[in-house]
Design a protein around this motif. Structure first.
Motif, PDB file in Angstrom:
ATOM      1  N   CYS A  83      39.169  45.738  30.825  1.00 44.49           N
ATOM      2  CA  CYS A  83      38.431  44.616  30.567  1.00 44.49           C
ATOM      3  C   CYS A  83      37.689  45.226  32.248  1.00 44.49           C
ATOM      4  O   CYS A  83      37.865  45.924  32.901  1.00 44.49           O
ATOM      5  CB  CYS A  83      39.487  43.152  31.216  1.00 44.49           C
ATOM      6  SG  CYS A  83      41.011  43.082  29.960  1.00 44.49           S
ATOM      7  N   GLU A  84      36.733  44.342  31.769  1.00 45.31           N
ATOM      8  CA  GLU A  84      35.264  44.552  32.457  1.00 45.31           C
ATOM      9  C   GLU A  84      36.068  42.748  34.048  1.00 45.31           C
ATOM     10  O   GLU A  84      35.395  43.740  35.470  1.00 45.31           O
ATOM     11  CB  GLU A  84      34.047  43.576  32.474  1.00 45.31           C
ATOM     12  CG  GLU A  84      33.082  43.410  31.262  1.00 45.31           C
ATOM     13  CD  GLU A  84      32.618  42.978  30.618  1.00 45.31           C
ATOM     14  OE1 GLU A  84      30.862  42.699  31.938  1.00 45.31           O
ATOM     15  OE2 GLU A  84      32.147  42.630  29.887  1.00 45.31           O
ATOM     16  N   GLY A  85      36.614  42.307  34.187  1.00 48.46           N
ATOM     17  CA  GLY A  85      37.271  41.856  35.321  1.00 48.46           C
ATOM     18  C   GLY A  85      38.617  42.847  34.859  1.00 48.46           C
ATOM     19  O   GLY A  85      39.406  43.110  34.921  1.00 48.46           O
ATOM     20  N   LYS A  86      39.936  41.091  35.005  1.00 47.27           N
ATOM     21  CA  LYS A  86      40.940  41.609  34.740  1.00 47.27           C
ATOM     22  C   LYS A  86      41.694  41.695  33.727  1.00 47.27           C
ATOM     23  O   LYS A  86      40.908  40.446  32.926  1.00 47.27           O
ATOM     24  CB  LYS A  86      41.760  40.357  36.598  1.00 47.27           C
ATOM     25  CG  LYS A  86      41.625  40.968  37.369  1.00 47.27           C
ATOM     26  CD  LYS A  86      42.721  40.358  38.282  1.00 47.27           C
ATOM     27  CE  LYS A  86      41.782  40.112  40.109  1.00 47.27           C
ATOM     28  NZ  LYS A  86      42.834  39.710  41.044  1.00 47.27           N
ATOM     29  N   CYS A  87      42.902  41.174  33.347  1.00 47.07           N
ATOM     30  CA  CYS A  87      43.809  41.455  31.880  1.00 47.07           C
ATOM     31  C   CYS A  87      45.112  40.808  32.687  1.00 47.07           C
ATOM     32  O   CYS A  87      45.595  40.510  33.372  1.00 47.07           O
ATOM     33  CB  CYS A  87      44.435  42.701  31.755  1.00 47.07           C
ATOM     34  SG  CYS A  87      45.249  42.271  30.153  1.00 47.07           S
ATOM     35  N   VAL A  88      44.685  39.524  31.995  1.00 47.04           N
ATOM     36  CA  VAL A  88      45.663  38.194  32.442  1.00 47.04           C
ATOM     37  C   VAL A  88      46.715  37.965  31.944  1.00 47.04           C
ATOM     38  O   VAL A  88      46.130  37.469  30.806  1.00 47.04           O
ATOM     39  CB  VAL A  88      45.198  37.265  33.514  1.00 47.04           C
ATOM     40  CG1 VAL A  88      44.176  37.934  34.587  1.00 47.04           C
ATOM     41  CG2 VAL A  88      43.726  36.899  32.210  1.00 47.04           C
ATOM     42  N   ALA A  89      47.504  36.959  32.069  1.00 47.88           N
ATOM     43  CA  ALA A  89      48.569  36.710  31.018  1.00 47.88           C
ATOM     44  C   ALA A  89      49.074  35.118  31.898  1.00 47.88           C
ATOM     45  O   ALA A  89      49.069  35.157  33.264  1.00 47.88           O
ATOM     46  CB  ALA A  89      49.476  37.322  30.742  1.00 47.88           C
ATOM     47  N   SER A  90      48.984  34.022  31.442  1.00 46.00           N
ATOM     48  CA  SER A  90      50.209  32.749  32.409  1.00 46.00           C
ATOM     49  C   SER A  90      51.103  33.805  32.439  1.00 46.00           C
ATOM     50  O   SER A  90      52.048  34.472  32.113  1.00 46.00           O
ATOM     51  CB  SER A  90      50.550  32.107  30.942  1.00 46.00           C
ATOM     52  OG  SER A  90      49.168  31.674  30.360  1.00 46.00           O
ATOM     53  N   GLU A 116      48.488  39.718  36.723  1.00 43.63           N
ATOM     54  CA  GLU A 116      47.405  40.742  36.137  1.00 43.63           C
ATOM     55  C   GLU A 116      48.782  41.348  35.568  1.00 43.63           C
ATOM     56  O   GLU A 116      49.756  41.685  35.723  1.00 43.63           O
ATOM     57  CB  GLU A 116      46.470  40.817  37.738  1.00 43.63           C
ATOM     58  CG  GLU A 116      45.727  42.357  36.893  1.00 43.63           C
ATOM     59  CD  GLU A 116      45.174  42.748  38.162  1.00 43.63           C
ATOM     60  OE1 GLU A 116      44.541  43.612  38.041  1.00 43.63           O
ATOM     61  OE2 GLU A 116      45.681  42.223  39.495  1.00 43.63           O
ATOM     62  N   LEU A 117      47.970  41.292  34.322  1.00 47.59           N
ATOM     63  CA  LEU A 117      48.909  43.395  33.714  1.00 47.59           C
ATOM     64  C   LEU A 117      48.428  44.214  34.431  1.00 47.59           C
ATOM     65  O   LEU A 117      47.333  44.893  33.858  1.00 47.59           O
ATOM     66  CB  LEU A 117      48.985  42.950  32.185  1.00 47.59           C
ATOM     67  CG  LEU A 117      49.425  42.015  31.399  1.00 47.59           C
ATOM     68  CD1 LEU A 117      48.840  40.794  31.141  1.00 47.59           C
ATOM     69  CD2 LEU A 117      49.723  42.034  30.053  1.00 47.59           C
ATOM     70  N   ARG A 118      49.254  45.204  34.374  1.00 49.94           N
ATOM     71  CA  ARG A 118      48.730  47.408  34.660  1.00 49.94           C
ATOM     72  C   ARG A 118      50.208  47.521  33.781  1.00 49.94           C
ATOM     73  O   ARG A 118      51.331  47.396  33.901  1.00 49.94           O
ATOM     74  CB  ARG A 118      49.001  47.008  36.078  1.00 49.94           C
ATOM     75  CG  ARG A 118      47.981  46.719  37.007  1.00 49.94           C
ATOM     76  CD  ARG A 118      48.213  47.179  38.557  1.00 49.94           C
ATOM     77  NE  ARG A 118      47.050  45.646  38.820  1.00 49.94           N
ATOM     78  CZ  ARG A 118      45.853  45.938  39.808  1.00 49.94           C
ATOM     79  NH1 ARG A 118      45.771  47.172  40.073  1.00 49.94           N
ATOM     80  NH2 ARG A 118      45.061  44.707  40.552  1.00 49.94           N
ATOM     81  N   ALA A 124      54.237  40.509  39.383  1.00 46.87           N
ATOM     82  CA  ALA A 124      53.386  39.149  40.429  1.00 46.87           C
ATOM     83  C   ALA A 124      52.628  38.407  39.456  1.00 46.87           C
ATOM     84  O   ALA A 124      51.814  38.839  38.581  1.00 46.87           O
ATOM     85  CB  ALA A 124      53.779  39.263  41.356  1.00 46.87           C
ATOM     86  N   ALA A 125      53.038  37.057  39.676  1.00 48.10           N
ATOM     87  CA  ALA A 125      51.672  35.726  39.628  1.00 48.10           C
ATOM     88  C   ALA A 125      51.202  35.799  40.967  1.00 48.10           C
ATOM     89  O   ALA A 125      51.885  36.043  41.860  1.00 48.10           O
ATOM     90  CB  ALA A 125      52.817  34.966  38.683  1.00 48.10           C
ATOM     91  N   ILE A 126      50.256  34.974  40.638  1.00 47.77           N
ATOM     92  CA  ILE A 126      49.575  34.455  41.635  1.00 47.77           C
ATOM     93  C   ILE A 126      48.775  32.915  41.463  1.00 47.77           C
ATOM     94  O   ILE A 126      48.698  33.654  40.453  1.00 47.77           O
ATOM     95  CB  ILE A 126      48.762  35.386  42.107  1.00 47.77           C
ATOM     96  CG1 ILE A 126      48.312  35.018  43.410  1.00 47.77           C
ATOM     97  CG2 ILE A 126      47.144  35.599  41.505  1.00 47.77           C
ATOM     98  CD1 ILE A 126      47.127  35.875  44.273  1.00 47.77           C
ATOM     99  N   CYS A 127      48.920  32.096  42.130  1.00 50.35           N
ATOM    100  CA  CYS A 127      48.233  30.692  41.673  1.00 50.35           C
ATOM    101  C   CYS A 127      47.003  30.734  42.858  1.00 50.35           C
ATOM    102  O   CYS A 127      47.015  31.236  44.217  1.00 50.35           O
ATOM    103  CB  CYS A 127      49.069  29.795  42.188  1.00 50.35           C
ATOM    104  SG  CYS A 127      49.930  29.482  40.846  1.00 50.35           S
ATOM    105  N   VAL A 128      45.358  30.620  42.197  1.00 51.28           N
ATOM    106  CA  VAL A 128      44.106  30.309  43.078  1.00 51.28           C
ATOM    107  C   VAL A 128      43.995  29.025  42.760  1.00 51.28           C
ATOM    108  O   VAL A 128      43.839  28.715  41.064  1.00 51.28           O
ATOM    109  CB  VAL A 128      43.736  31.440  42.678  1.00 51.28           C
ATOM    110  CG1 VAL A 128      42.517  31.185  43.400  1.00 51.28           C
ATOM    111  CG2 VAL A 128      43.888  32.995  42.502  1.00 51.28           C
ATOM    112  N   ASP A 129      43.355  28.799  43.854  1.00 53.80           N
ATOM    113  CA  ASP A 129      42.992  27.346  43.618  1.00 53.80           C
ATOM    114  C   ASP A 129      41.586  26.930  44.801  1.00 53.80           C
ATOM    115  O   ASP A 129      41.184  25.290  44.625  1.00 53.80           O
ATOM    116  CB  ASP A 129      43.814  26.149  44.338  1.00 53.80           C
ATOM    117  CG  ASP A 129      44.435  25.945  45.454  1.00 53.80           C
ATOM    118  OD1 ASP A 129      44.611  27.103  46.623  1.00 53.80           O
ATOM    119  OD2 ASP A 129      45.697  25.333  46.020  1.00 53.80           O
TER     120      ASP A 129
END
Length: 129
Positions: A83-90, A116-118, A124-129
């Motif tokens: 991806c140009e950015g990150k590969c992400v899932a819920s 973020e998938l690797r 791990a998961a993260i929450c950014v607000d």
């Protein structure tokens, strides 16, 4: 005697945390209180639009930010390198020990909870607000 001082110190610490009687001042930290404006300057707005971005309010504080959309937004992926950015899932949709798939992030301002998938896994998961 030492035990008495320990108990007394603990009681004082708890008393400091107890609710106080009477009206309390509302303490709501805002960007303005910290010396920041929620709105972009005209020059920053123009520079954002000139670079192909759009000005949007993002994050918990609702500050205007310059957002650039990624060309591969929403593409299925299993690793950020795809991806140009990150590969992400819920967050919670993928596991740290089982292969999974996600989507390339939509733009360069990623908020919310995600993993973020690797190599197909999300350690791990993260929450950014």
């Amino acid at each position: 005697m030492r035990g008495l001082w320990t108990v007394l110190a603990g009681a004082l610490a708890l008393a400091a945390c107890a609710p106080q009687d009477g009206p309390q001042p509302a303490v709501t930290p805002t960007s303005e209180a910290a010396g920041y404006s929620r709105d972009m300057s005209a020059a920053d707005r123009a520079a954002c639009e000139q670079s192909g971005g759009t000005v949007q309010r993002r994050g918990r504080m609702g500050m205007e930010q310059c957002v650039h959309r990624f060309a591969d937004a929403g593409k299925t992926c299993s690793d950020t390198s795809q991806c140009e950015g990150k590969c992400v899932a819920s967050a919670g949709a993928v596991s740290p020990d089982k292969p999974g798939v996600g989507q390339c992030q939509a733009d360069d301002k990623l908020y919310g909870c995600y993993a973020e998938l690797r190599d197909g896994k999300a350690p791990a998961a993260i929450c950014v607000d």
